[in-house]
Design an enzyme around this catalytic site. Sequence first.
Site, PDB file in Angstrom:
ATOM      1  N   HIS A 117      44.717  35.251  36.332  1.00  0.00           N
ATOM      2  CA  HIS A 117      45.068  36.711  37.176  1.00  0.00           C
ATOM      3  C   HIS A 117      44.787  36.773  39.395  1.00  0.00           C
ATOM      4  O   HIS A 117      44.283  38.279  39.439  1.00  0.00           O
ATOM      5  CB  HIS A 117      43.681  37.377  36.885  1.00  0.00           C
ATOM      6  CG  HIS A 117      43.795  37.539  35.531  1.00  0.00           C
ATOM      7  ND1 HIS A 117      43.122  38.303  34.060  1.00  0.00           N
ATOM      8  CD2 HIS A 117      44.902  37.891  34.362  1.00  0.00           C
ATOM      9  CE1 HIS A 117      43.280  38.703  33.479  1.00  0.00           C
ATOM     10  NE2 HIS A 117      43.909  38.424  33.018  1.00  0.00           N
ATOM     11  N   CYS A 125      52.505  39.973  51.426  1.00  0.00           N
ATOM     12  CA  CYS A 125      52.727  40.761  51.843  1.00  0.00           C
ATOM     13  C   CYS A 125      53.165  41.929  50.817  1.00  0.00           C
ATOM     14  O   CYS A 125      54.024  41.457  49.491  1.00  0.00           O
ATOM     15  CB  CYS A 125      53.983  41.067  52.917  1.00  0.00           C
ATOM     16  SG  CYS A 125      54.741  42.440  53.896  1.00  0.00           S
ATOM     17  N   SER A 192      36.021  37.738  26.742  1.00  0.00           N
ATOM     18  CA  SER A 192      36.228  38.391  25.204  1.00  0.00           C
ATOM     19  C   SER A 192      37.312  38.459  24.375  1.00  0.00           C
ATOM     20  O   SER A 192      37.409  38.467  23.280  1.00  0.00           O
ATOM     21  CB  SER A 192      35.642  40.144  25.154  1.00  0.00           C
ATOM     22  OG  SER A 192      36.738  40.361  26.515  1.00  0.00           O
TER      23      SER A 192
HETATM   24  P1  NAD Z   1      35.117  39.926  28.865  1.00  0.00           P
HETATM   25  O1  NAD Z   1      33.697  40.998  30.140  1.00  0.00           O
HETATM   26  O2  NAD Z   1      35.982  40.866  28.583  1.00  0.00           O
HETATM   27  O3  NAD Z   1      33.855  39.487  28.596  1.00  0.00           O
HETATM   28  C1  NAD Z   1      32.989  37.953  28.479  1.00  0.00           C
HETATM   29  C2  NAD Z   1      32.598  37.791  27.594  1.00  0.00           C
HETATM   30  O4  NAD Z   1      30.860  36.672  28.574  1.00  0.00           O
HETATM   31  C3  NAD Z   1      31.115  38.749  27.337  1.00  0.00           C
HETATM   32  O5  NAD Z   1      32.030  38.589  25.030  1.00  0.00           O
HETATM   33  C4  NAD Z   1      30.134  38.117  26.914  1.00  0.00           C
HETATM   34  O6  NAD Z   1      29.328  38.162  26.094  1.00  0.00           O
HETATM   35  C5  NAD Z   1      30.788  36.497  27.240  1.00  0.00           C
HETATM   36  N1  NAD Z   1      29.616  36.512  28.369  1.00  0.00           N
HETATM   37  C6  NAD Z   1      28.448  36.729  29.489  1.00  0.00           C
HETATM   38  N2  NAD Z   1      27.558  36.151  29.998  1.00  0.00           N
HETATM   39  C7  NAD Z   1      28.298  34.852  29.284  1.00  0.00           C
HETATM   40  C8  NAD Z   1      27.110  33.557  29.728  1.00  0.00           C
HETATM   41  N3  NAD Z   1      26.208  33.488  31.141  1.00  0.00           N
HETATM   42  N4  NAD Z   1      27.395  31.994  28.651  1.00  0.00           N
HETATM   43  C9  NAD Z   1      28.502  33.098  27.985  1.00  0.00           C
HETATM   44  N5  NAD Z   1      28.818  33.917  27.702  1.00  0.00           N
HETATM   45  C10 NAD Z   1      29.024  34.558  28.023  1.00  0.00           C
HETATM   46  O7  NAD Z   1      35.811  39.678  30.366  1.00  0.00           O
HETATM   47  P2  NAD Z   1      37.066  38.093  30.179  1.00  0.00           P
HETATM   48  O8  NAD Z   1      37.257  38.207  28.753  1.00  0.00           O
HETATM   49  O9  NAD Z   1      37.165  37.956  31.316  1.00  0.00           O
HETATM   50  O10 NAD Z   1      38.098  40.270  30.369  1.00  0.00           O
HETATM   51  C11 NAD Z   1      37.595  40.900  31.335  1.00  0.00           C
HETATM   52  C12 NAD Z   1      38.119  40.605  32.699  1.00  0.00           C
HETATM   53  O11 NAD Z   1      38.224  40.903  33.450  1.00  0.00           O
HETATM   54  C13 NAD Z   1      39.372  39.024  33.038  1.00  0.00           C
HETATM   55  O12 NAD Z   1      40.838  40.140  33.097  1.00  0.00           O
HETATM   56  C14 NAD Z   1      38.814  38.656  34.500  1.00  0.00           C
HETATM   57  O13 NAD Z   1      39.909  38.764  35.122  1.00  0.00           O
HETATM   58  C15 NAD Z   1      37.537  40.309  34.966  1.00  0.00           C
HETATM   59  N6  NAD Z   1      37.061  40.286  35.284  1.00  0.00           N
HETATM   60  C16 NAD Z   1      37.244  38.532  36.135  1.00  0.00           C
HETATM   61  C17 NAD Z   1      35.910  38.654  37.005  1.00  0.00           C
HETATM   62  C18 NAD Z   1      35.352  37.576  37.799  1.00  0.00           C
HETATM   63  O14 NAD Z   1      36.361  37.072  38.682  1.00  0.00           O
HETATM   64  N7  NAD Z   1      34.220  36.515  38.035  1.00  0.00           N
HETATM   65  C19 NAD Z   1      34.254  39.999  36.637  1.00  0.00           C
HETATM   66  C20 NAD Z   1      34.597  40.836  36.069  1.00  0.00           C
HETATM   67  C21 NAD Z   1      36.023  40.791  35.503  1.00  0.00           C
HETATM   68 ZN    ZN Z   2      55.639  41.355  55.533  1.00  0.00          ZN
END
Ligand code: NAD
Ligand code: ZN
Length: 246
Positions: A117, A125, A192
Amino acid sequence: MEEKIARLILEGGRVFALTGAGISTESGIPDFRSPGTGLWEKVDPLQYSTAQVLQKEPEKFWRFGFTRFKSLLGAMPNRGHYALARLEDMGLLTGLITQNIDNLHYLAGSRRLFEIHGHIRTCRCTRCPARYEFAELLEQLGKDIIPPLCAGCSRPLRPDIVLFGDAMAEDYSLACAELAKGCDLMLVVGSSLTVYPAANLPQMARKLVVINLQPTPYDYRAAVTVNAPAGEVLSRVAEICETKAK
Ligand code: NAD
Ligand code: ZN
């Protein structure tokens, strides 16, 4: 559980990790879907930070949607990120695929990294092939230049992040190609497993381990499922691997 995960890793073969927002919550970055603290309970990213908003309503994107990306800049890796970097150093991890854009795996030292992602190290750009440091965006925004512009061709810049409505980053097809060469074990950590196409990737693994606080749609076919904090579980797993690999 950690013993069993370490044993599966030490069996060798091609071992991959797939991480999501949950590995970074211990670094103070909220995920999207955790009950109570998940970002989607507060603001809906679909309102502010989509590819369409970036293109059609730049003021809204850069003044509001972009705030979330900027807020990731001060975060530091936690023991979960470091444990995965250690597994790579030990030659036990073939590749690390992340949905996160927060740069924390890179900061922790992971190098066989597929950021499907995108990430917050650079921006690009929208017209020419030029790339700049992410800081370029902040500098121009600080001078109220909205949208930030390319020094070469004066067209708008954009973050190197896959927004809703964008195509996947090149790393996604590279990761698929790596997995297609064989994936004996995939450690799914803090995801998730509901965001597509990333959520298809575990299908390419022969064996699965799921480390996630909440249940996931893949739990039924995992060799091991652990509903505990990723940092705690992964650091213990890396420790066991270190001891046993000696
Ligand atoms: P999601 O929010 O859908 O799921 C996160 C999962 O992590 C949840 O099911 C939760 O139960 C679990 N979780 C939370 N804390 C935890 C821990 N300490 N230990 C173990 N599990 C834990 O996230 P996703 O599946 O990555 O999808 C979300 C989208 O949003 C992705 O595409 C991502 O690119 C983006 N996103 C990125 C960030 C980041 O870069 N840190 C933050 C938020 C969202
Ligand atoms: Zn340019």
